[in-house]
Design an enzyme around this catalytic site. Structure first.
Site, PDB file in Angstrom:
ATOM      1  N   PHE A 107       0.843  -1.201   0.000  1.00 22.57           N
ATOM      2  CA  PHE A 107       0.000   0.000   0.000  1.00 22.57           C
ATOM      3  C   PHE A 107       0.885   1.261   0.000  1.00 22.57           C
ATOM      4  CE2 PHE A 107      -2.862   3.158   1.861  1.00 22.57           C
ATOM      5  CZ  PHE A 107      -4.027   2.915   1.155  1.00 22.57           C
ATOM      6  N   ASP A 184       0.606  -4.805   8.075  1.00 23.67           N
ATOM      7  CA  ASP A 184      -0.500  -3.866   7.929  1.00 23.67           C
ATOM      8  C   ASP A 184      -1.776  -4.688   7.722  1.00 23.67           C
ATOM      9  OD1 ASP A 184      -2.395  -1.967   7.142  1.00 23.67           O
ATOM     10  OD2 ASP A 184      -0.856  -0.674   6.258  1.00 23.67           O
ATOM     11  N   TYR A 209     -11.825   2.037   9.885  1.00 22.12           N
ATOM     12  CA  TYR A 209     -12.949   2.605   9.114  1.00 22.12           C
ATOM     13  C   TYR A 209     -13.325   1.764   7.905  1.00 22.12           C
ATOM     14  CZ  TYR A 209      -8.929   4.718   6.660  1.00 22.12           C
ATOM     15  OH  TYR A 209      -7.742   4.922   6.021  1.00 22.12           O
ATOM     16  N   LYS A 210     -12.618   0.644   7.677  1.00 23.12           N
ATOM     17  CA  LYS A 210     -12.938  -0.217   6.535  1.00 23.12           C
ATOM     18  C   LYS A 210     -13.937  -1.276   7.010  1.00 23.12           C
ATOM     19  CE  LYS A 210      -8.784   1.212   4.245  1.00 23.12           C
ATOM     20  NZ  LYS A 210      -7.382   0.993   3.905  1.00 23.12           N
ATOM     21  N   ARG A 359     -12.561  -2.822  -8.337  1.00 28.66           N
ATOM     22  CA  ARG A 359     -12.501  -3.515  -7.053  1.00 28.66           C
ATOM     23  C   ARG A 359     -13.883  -3.528  -6.416  1.00 28.66           C
ATOM     24  NH1 ARG A 359      -8.690  -1.445  -2.165  1.00 28.66           N
ATOM     25  NH2 ARG A 359     -10.222   0.233  -2.301  1.00 28.66           N
TER      26      ARG A 359
HETATM   27  C1  LIG Z   1      -6.534   2.042   3.933  1.00 31.03           C
HETATM   28  C2  LIG Z   1      -5.127   1.660   4.243  1.00 31.03           C
HETATM   29  C3  LIG Z   1      -4.284   2.537   4.935  1.00 31.03           C
HETATM   30  C4  LIG Z   1      -4.765   3.913   5.294  1.00 31.03           C
HETATM   31  O1  LIG Z   1      -3.953   4.596   6.187  1.00 31.03           O
HETATM   32  P1  LIG Z   1      -4.465   5.977   6.783  1.00 31.03           P
HETATM   33  O2  LIG Z   1      -3.377   6.454   7.628  1.00 31.03           O
HETATM   34  O3  LIG Z   1      -5.746   5.696   7.498  1.00 31.03           O
HETATM   35  O4  LIG Z   1      -4.754   6.902   5.632  1.00 31.03           O
HETATM   36  C5  LIG Z   1      -3.008   2.102   5.250  1.00 31.03           C
HETATM   37  N1  LIG Z   1      -2.564   0.876   4.857  1.00 31.03           N
HETATM   38  C6  LIG Z   1      -3.357   0.018   4.179  1.00 31.03           C
HETATM   39  C7  LIG Z   1      -2.848  -1.330   3.776  1.00 31.03           C
HETATM   40  C8  LIG Z   1      -4.656   0.397   3.825  1.00 31.03           C
HETATM   41  O5  LIG Z   1      -5.431  -0.444   3.135  1.00 31.03           O
END
Ligand SMILES: *Cc1c(COP(=O)(O)O)cnc(C)c1O
Length: 399
Positions: A107, A184, A209-210, A359
């Site tokens: 990511f 992560d 938040y996901k 997606r």
């Molecule tokens: C959505 C996501 C993030 C988001 O990080 P934020 O700090 O909340 O913007 C980080 N890593 C992964 C793998 C994600 O899917």
């Protein structure tokens, strides 16, 4: 299960809950209670119980979703900031080692933060070119691991393909080389069962938040294996990590437990929504969520194979359900235009991921079989009629 979530428009098929989960039915009341009763009524006295909320919710995540030890998880900051804190702590614990390992498909925020850390510390990043469909596997590490490597970090579920990484095998390879691991979990927490303790995870971060439905920008979580609590020092030396915080003394002396990974004041209002999100899934439980998720993604893939592959789509996710997380990536040369057109004309909300991915996340907690069927019908209509052509130059600022 769908009754537990707010749905304002039954005609909209929402397949983007892996980016922003739906609003849990109880969240607005929980927010209102927190604001009126706690903030409005208890005022500053509420800090007596507010102060432990990051740990209380952390324990809830540890038990229900993460397979983690008690007092090993806290909610704080954003995933990006927690990733920075834990990666820096790991790198600083092995100052004699000059390299770290991640993959090109990780990511973006993780990659950028590692680049910043490597630049500041003069470290080498060893990029692994993993299979974009199946993600990182332990054998990818053979060429890059040696006694120079301090940290190995990957996403547990790939944000594009949804591939599930073999956490235990990768951790085993990293440990054999004397490196720490950092995962992560943003795309896996709430989507698939996670066993941090049993898989030898050192460090982990993730979003709420996901799949956890905590609300836009809700605070993230971090995990540190208890055996490391007293060995690691994270770089943001805030007062919430300090022993005997309210003595307000001179000199930073971090707490001896997970609280040393905190920095500043927790966002109490946002945590109230996060609590509602976490409980919206905890009620169902991870085994039932995973069974439902597999049934939904299998259904979507089978329908896509039959009806959408003849229109030029192909599968960008593992076909094997045990190797796949909670979403499905369909590839198509015109995926960008199709994704925009589906939102604007067909009320099918997925998203586009470079270079050619549509997606779609049918979410266990609230997507119905009928919605999956209807989504495939609408995608078929949109592409077969060429309606998407109109959106070739269109785009959204946020995808
Ligand atoms: C959505 C996501 C993030 C988001 O990080 P934020 O700090 O909340 O913007 C980080 N890593 C992964 C793998 C994600 O899917």
């Amino acid at each position: 299960m769908t009754a537990n979530f707010v749905n304002h428009d039954a005609n909209v098929i929402y397949l983007d809950g892996n980016s922003l989960g739906r609003l849990p039915a109880g969240a607005a009341a929980e927010l209102q209670r927190t604001v009126e009763v706690e903030w409005g009524g208890e005022l500053i006295d509420a800090w007596e119980h507010w102060i432990d909320e990051p740990l209380r919710l952390g324990d809830r995540l540890a038990t229900v979703f993460l397979g983690a030890e008690p007092s090993s998880v806290v909610l704080a900051d954003s995933t990006s900031v927690n990733f920075f804190k834990l990666a820096a702590a790991a790198l600083d614990s092995r100052p004699d080692r000059r390299a770290l390992v991640t993959d090109r498909h990780n990511f973006p925020t993780d990659r950028y933060i590692l680049e910043g850390l490597a630049l500041a510390r003069g470290l080498e990043i060893r990029w692994v070119d993993v299979d974009p469909l199946y993600g990182p596997v332990a054998s990818d590490l053979a060429q890059v691991l040696d006694d120079e490597v301090s940290l190995v970090t990957f996403s547990h579920v790939a944000y594009r393909s949804a591939a599930i990484a073999d956490m235990a095998a990768i951790n085993g390879a990293a440990r054999a080389a004397g490196a720490m691991n950092l995962w992560d979990l943003s795309h896996s927490v709430g989507a698939i069962p996670i066993e941090l303790a049993a898989n030898g995870v050192d460090l982990a971060v993730g979003c709420t938040y996901k799949y956890l439905n905590g609300g836009p920008g809700s605070p993230a979580f971090l995990y540190v294996a208890p055996r490391l609590h007293q060995q690691l020092i994270q770089p943001v030396w805030g007062w919430f990590g300090q022993q005997n915080q309210f003595a307000m003394g001179q000199g930073y002396q971090p707490q001896n437990d997970i609280r040393r990974f905190l920095a500043g004041t927790p966002p109490i209002i946002a945590l109230a929504a996060t609590r509602a999100g976490i409980e919206s899934l905890a009620r169902i439980g991870m085994p039932a969520l995973r069974r439902r998720s597999v049934a939904l993604t299998e259904r979507l893939i089978e329908l896509a194979e039959a009806r959408l592959f003849p229109l030029g789509f192909s599968l960008g996710s593992p076909r094997e359900p045990e190797l796949r997380g909670g979403h499905v990536l369909l590839r198509h040369p015109q995926a960008r235009a199709i994704s925009v057109g589906l939102r604007r004309q067909e009320q099918v909300i997925g998203d586009f991921r470079e270079p050619d991915g549509l997606r779609l996340a049918p979410v266990a907690a609230y997507t119905t079989d009928a919605e999956v069927d209807e989504a495939v019908d609408r995608i078929h209509r949109h592409v077969a009629t060429g309606a998407f052509e109109e959106y070739r130059d269109a785009g959204n600022r946020v995808t």
